[in-house]
Design a protein around this motif. Structure first.
Motif, PDB file in Angstrom:
ATOM      1  N   VAL A   1      60.640 -38.878  -9.758  1.00  0.00           N
ATOM      2  CA  VAL A   1      61.310 -37.734 -10.378  1.00  0.00           C
ATOM      3  C   VAL A   1      60.256 -36.676 -10.675  1.00  0.00           C
ATOM      4  N   ARG A   2      60.710 -35.440 -10.728  1.00  0.00           N
ATOM      5  CA  ARG A   2      59.811 -34.329 -11.021  1.00  0.00           C
ATOM      6  C   ARG A   2      60.219 -33.688 -12.344  1.00  0.00           C
ATOM      7  N   ILE A   3      59.242 -33.564 -13.210  1.00  0.00           N
ATOM      8  CA  ILE A   3      59.480 -33.010 -14.541  1.00  0.00           C
ATOM      9  C   ILE A   3      58.793 -31.653 -14.628  1.00  0.00           C
ATOM     10  N   PRO A   4      59.558 -30.555 -14.697  1.00  0.00           N
ATOM     11  CA  PRO A   4      58.937 -29.226 -14.789  1.00  0.00           C
ATOM     12  C   PRO A   4      58.107 -29.095 -16.073  1.00  0.00           C
ATOM     13  N   ASN A   5      56.951 -28.475 -15.955  1.00  0.00           N
ATOM     14  CA  ASN A   5      56.034 -28.375 -17.093  1.00  0.00           C
ATOM     15  C   ASN A   5      56.242 -27.092 -17.900  1.00  0.00           C
ATOM     16  N   PHE A   6      57.503 -26.771 -18.210  1.00  0.00           N
ATOM     17  CA  PHE A   6      57.763 -25.571 -19.013  1.00  0.00           C
ATOM     18  C   PHE A   6      57.060 -25.646 -20.358  1.00  0.00           C
ATOM     19  N   GLY A   7      57.149 -26.819 -20.993  1.00  0.00           N
ATOM     20  CA  GLY A   7      56.569 -26.969 -22.324  1.00  0.00           C
ATOM     21  C   GLY A   7      55.066 -26.798 -22.360  1.00  0.00           C
ATOM     22  N   GLU A   8      54.386 -27.134 -21.255  1.00  0.00           N
ATOM     23  CA  GLU A   8      52.934 -27.001 -21.209  1.00  0.00           C
ATOM     24  C   GLU A   8      52.492 -25.545 -21.376  1.00  0.00           C
ATOM     25  N   TYR A   9      53.383 -24.621 -20.999  1.00  0.00           N
ATOM     26  CA  TYR A   9      53.034 -23.201 -21.052  1.00  0.00           C
ATOM     27  C   TYR A   9      53.863 -22.444 -22.092  1.00  0.00           C
ATOM     28  N   ASP A  10      54.564 -23.177 -22.958  1.00  0.00           N
ATOM     29  CA  ASP A  10      55.422 -22.568 -23.984  1.00  0.00           C
ATOM     30  C   ASP A  10      56.436 -21.623 -23.349  1.00  0.00           C
ATOM     31  N   LEU A  11      57.002 -22.039 -22.239  1.00  0.00           N
ATOM     32  CA  LEU A  11      58.007 -21.253 -21.546  1.00  0.00           C
ATOM     33  C   LEU A  11      59.351 -21.975 -21.571  1.00  0.00           C
ATOM     34  N   SER A  12      60.404 -21.205 -21.423  1.00  0.00           N
ATOM     35  CA  SER A  12      61.745 -21.755 -21.296  1.00  0.00           C
ATOM     36  C   SER A  12      62.325 -21.320 -19.954  1.00  0.00           C
ATOM     37  N   PRO A  13      63.157 -22.161 -19.349  1.00  0.00           N
ATOM     38  CA  PRO A  13      63.777 -21.753 -18.075  1.00  0.00           C
ATOM     39  C   PRO A  13      64.560 -20.456 -18.248  1.00  0.00           C
ATOM     40  N   ALA A  14      64.486 -19.602 -17.258  1.00  0.00           N
ATOM     41  CA  ALA A  14      65.191 -18.317 -17.276  1.00  0.00           C
ATOM     42  C   ALA A  14      65.413 -17.889 -15.833  1.00  0.00           C
ATOM     43  N   PRO A  15      66.232 -16.866 -15.603  1.00  0.00           N
ATOM     44  CA  PRO A  15      66.436 -16.416 -14.215  1.00  0.00           C
ATOM     45  C   PRO A  15      65.136 -16.069 -13.507  1.00  0.00           C
ATOM     46  N   CYS A  16      64.125 -15.647 -14.256  1.00  0.00           N
ATOM     47  CA  CYS A  16      62.850 -15.293 -13.636  1.00  0.00           C
ATOM     48  C   CYS A  16      61.764 -16.337 -13.895  1.00  0.00           C
TER      49      CYS A  16
ATOM     50  N   LEU B   1      49.135  -9.412 -16.456  1.00  0.00           N
ATOM     51  CA  LEU B   1      50.065  -9.630 -15.345  1.00  0.00           C
ATOM     52  C   LEU B   1      51.479  -9.672 -15.913  1.00  0.00           C
ATOM     53  N   ALA B   2      52.373  -8.921 -15.309  1.00  0.00           N
ATOM     54  CA  ALA B   2      53.780  -8.943 -15.709  1.00  0.00           C
ATOM     55  C   ALA B   2      54.613  -9.173 -14.455  1.00  0.00           C
ATOM     56  N   PRO B   3      54.639 -10.413 -13.949  1.00  0.00           N
ATOM     57  CA  PRO B   3      55.298 -10.697 -12.662  1.00  0.00           C
ATOM     58  C   PRO B   3      56.814 -10.627 -12.762  1.00  0.00           C
ATOM     59  N   ASP B   4      57.436 -10.474 -11.607  1.00  0.00           N
ATOM     60  CA  ASP B   4      58.902 -10.499 -11.547  1.00  0.00           C
ATOM     61  C   ASP B   4      59.439 -11.927 -11.674  1.00  0.00           C
ATOM     62  N   ALA B   5      58.617 -12.893 -11.295  1.00  0.00           N
ATOM     63  CA  ALA B   5      59.043 -14.292 -11.362  1.00  0.00           C
ATOM     64  C   ALA B   5      57.839 -15.182 -11.624  1.00  0.00           C
ATOM     65  N   VAL B   6      58.088 -16.284 -12.321  1.00  0.00           N
ATOM     66  CA  VAL B   6      57.046 -17.267 -12.633  1.00  0.00           C
ATOM     67  C   VAL B   6      57.548 -18.643 -12.206  1.00  0.00           C
ATOM     68  N   VAL B   7      56.713 -19.363 -11.492  1.00  0.00           N
ATOM     69  CA  VAL B   7      57.042 -20.721 -11.050  1.00  0.00           C
ATOM     70  C   VAL B   7      56.083 -21.692 -11.729  1.00  0.00           C
ATOM     71  N   VAL B   8      56.622 -22.668 -12.452  1.00  0.00           N
ATOM     72  CA  VAL B   8      55.765 -23.647 -13.136  1.00  0.00           C
ATOM     73  C   VAL B   8      55.633 -24.903 -12.279  1.00  0.00           C
ATOM     74  N   ASP B   9      54.475 -25.526 -12.393  1.00  0.00           N
ATOM     75  CA  ASP B   9      54.251 -26.768 -11.640  1.00  0.00           C
ATOM     76  C   ASP B   9      55.022 -27.916 -12.270  1.00  0.00           C
ATOM     77  N   GLU B  10      54.904 -29.093 -11.669  1.00  0.00           N
ATOM     78  CA  GLU B  10      55.699 -30.245 -12.107  1.00  0.00           C
ATOM     79  C   GLU B  10      54.822 -31.493 -12.218  1.00  0.00           C
ATOM     80  N   THR B  11      55.258 -32.387 -13.078  1.00  0.00           N
ATOM     81  CA  THR B  11      54.645 -33.704 -13.198  1.00  0.00           C
ATOM     82  C   THR B  11      55.522 -34.709 -12.462  1.00  0.00           C
ATOM     83  N   ILE B  12      54.919 -35.516 -11.598  1.00  0.00           N
ATOM     84  CA  ILE B  12      55.674 -36.497 -10.811  1.00  0.00           C
ATOM     85  C   ILE B  12      55.550 -37.867 -11.461  1.00  0.00           C
ATOM     86  N   ARG B  13      56.668 -38.505 -11.693  1.00  0.00           N
ATOM     87  CA  ARG B  13      56.701 -39.826 -12.316  1.00  0.00           C
ATOM     88  C   ARG B  13      57.728 -40.701 -11.594  1.00  0.00           C
TER      89      ARG B  13
END
Length: 535
Positions: A96-111, A230-242
């Motif tokens: 399974v892949r766990i998105p690392n949103f919490g590692e960067y203090d981010l929340s999922p959003a359209p961007c 940097l103020a990007p239009d989109a941000v992609v976070v990496d994932e932890t594989i378990r």
């Protein structure tokens, strides 16, 4: 109602790796059953390979009994109990892949989305989802170690976005992992495509997310020292594989040791490539470790070869552990400590010969001395030590007698290498080979001293390198206890020594033995030599 299926190779999982294993085994004429937690409708790719009657959907492992060639696996399939009797088992379950949103203090959003979401968008049909995106940032391993598999996916997607979607991509990373095959070339290709890499040391970027989900990043440029934003239009976070929960549950029910991340293969060099601590049970692909598609294909081939070597039926052998039914009091010590799951409890406690690896841990730990392996008890092994009762042997300046108990996979091989290299070894050295240091009980050490040893050495595998998982640790613990007994009775603790070596450490073997000999010369003959009281 109970159904029974006899003598196939059981493949657990519905992954591409599992499909490869089923295909490879079928190609050499082996009967295969594939069982997976997914519904039968999701397992159609397996039908062409092995037929619909050999596929079990909505399946869950309940328990395991038996040994290689004679396993008995009880499963729940659509709520119905099914008993399979496979010769071998291969676990190739999903990760399974766990998105690392919490590692960067981010929340999922359209961007703001995960790497898996990005891949799904790029691979899907329909209008270009990145038509309005001009600048996209990948966050990779800024707060935790990145992994080559994730790094490869990010670089490949970055090249695709640059070349086909006209998106300027940035990869923000700390320690980019490019050690795997082809990743260095891929890194250069991504830079040539226009990807901008921003690498950080101890201090990473300051990442802020607005109420509308938009993200800004502030950091100092390494070269100019100027603050950048940097103020990007989109941000992609990496994932932890378990490993998936299904894989973890299977591992627990089959008695498979796991690594620190709970993948179904212990951190032990002897388990490579697809072995587990349970003989006849193999693990491959996403259930074994984090790997690329190439890695999983290689795992599938290795697992198919290993499983194909195991044929049905029990083998006849007399060199495995045997429990004396009249001495056994069913304390179940052997059942708890056996690293290979070779103890069977049903009425009597017995050892399954096909599952036993002859490590001997059970023989040393049994409080009733009810377990024995032919040729490996203290009396039989001590006969390797030649007693010299001559008058010359009683002289103070005669070379000390040394007994070295050596693990087959480490110490014995190191001793052989030392001799091949022409290393100087003690004159009166006796190397006693044992299948694992875990077999060494107090009786082995006492017997060696009673046969005339001036010093006894145990050479074990390094930590996490023991074929029997913890045999070296059991040996270490017993020797520490024995040293304390020696100290309390006034017998020199320097006459007992333990060290860990690898099979390729011949020079180190010679150095340790010659150093031990020097120590023993200083101590003089052992006060408990059989003839010592006649001096």
């Amino acid at each position: 109602m109970q159904k029974q299926v006899h003598n196939p190779v059981l493949v657990l999982g519905a992954t591409r790796c599992a499909a490869y294993i089923a295909r490879d085994l079928s190609a050499v004429g082996r009967d295969v059953v594939v069982a997976a937690a997914e519904p039968l409708s999701d397992l159609q790719p397996f039908v062409e390979t092995i037929g619909s009657d050999r596929i079990l959907g909505d399946a869950r492992v309940l328990d395991l009994d038996g040994a290689p060639g004679t396993f008995s696996v009880r499963m729940s399939v659509h709520g119905e109990h099914v008993t399979l009797q496979p010769t071998a088992i291969v676990v190739a379950e999903r990760d399974v892949r766990i998105p690392n949103f919490g590692e960067y203090d981010l929340s999922p959003a359209p961007c703001v989305f995960s790497l898996s979401d990005l891949c799904a968008s790029l691979d899907g049909d329909g209008p270009d989802p990145f038509e309005q995106v001009r600048h996209l940032v990948f966050l990779n391993g800024l707060n935790t170690e990145s992994h080559p598999v994730i790094s490869e996916e990010i670089m490949r997607r970055s090249i695709l976005l640059q070349n086909e979607h006209d998106v300027q991509t940035y990869i923000l990373t700390r320690n980019l992992k490019v050690a795997a095959d082809g990743l260095e070339a891929l890194y250069r290709e991504s830079k040539a495509a226009g990807t901008i890499y921003v690498k950080f040391g101890d201090i990473g970027p300051e990442i802020r997310q607005g109420r509308d989900g938009s993200v800004s990043m502030e950091f100092d440029d390494d070269i100019t020292g100027m603050p950048l934003t940097l103020a990007p239009d989109a941000v992609v976070v990496d994932e932890t594989i378990r490993p998936s929960d299904v894989a973890i549950d299977i591992g627990r029910r089959l008695g498979i040791e796991t690594d620190s991340n709970r993948f179904l293969q212990g951190d032990n060099v002897h388990r490579l490539a697809v072995q587990t601590n349970r003989k006849g049970i193999f693990v491959a692909g996403p259930a074994r470790s984090i790997g690329s598609g190439r890695d999983h294909r290689m795992d599938a081939g290795n697992a198919a070869i290993a499983a194909n070597e195991i044929q049905g039926g029990a083998c006849e052998t007399d060199d495995r552990a045997v429990i004396d039914r009249w001495q056994c009091v069913r304390c179940l010590t052997c059942f708890r400590i056996c690293p290979h799951g070779a103890i069977h409890v049903e009425g009597r406690v017995t050892v399954m010969p096909d599952a036993c690896e002859r490590c001997g841990i059970c023989t040393a730990e049994c409080p009733r001395h009810a377990i024995r392996i032919t040729g490996l008890d203290a009396v039989e092994l001590s006969r390797h030590v030649t007693m010299d009762r001559s008058s010359d042997a009683r002289q103070q300046d005669v070379a000390p007698t040394i007994v070295a108990f050596c693990c087959t996979r480490s110490g014995t091989a190191a001793a052989d290498l030392a001799r091949c290299m022409g290393c100087a070894l003690p004159e009166r050295l006796t190397v006693v080979e044992v299948p694992c240091a875990g077999i060494l009980s107090y009786d082995h050490f006492f017997a060696a001293f009673q046969r005339g040893a001036d010093g006894v050495l145990a050479i074990t595998c390094h930590r996490d390198n023991c074929h029997s998982s913890r045999g070296n640790e059991y040996a270490k613990h017993r020797m520490e206890q024995l040293s304390e007994v020696f100290r309390q009775t006034g017998f020199s603790t320097e006459r007992l020594k333990r060290c860990a070596l690898a099979s390729n450490m011949g020079r180190e073997f010679a150095d340790i033995l010659t150093g031990f000999e020097t120590t023993l010369r200083g101590l003089g003959p052992s006060p408990i030599k059989p003839w010592h009281h006649l001096r």
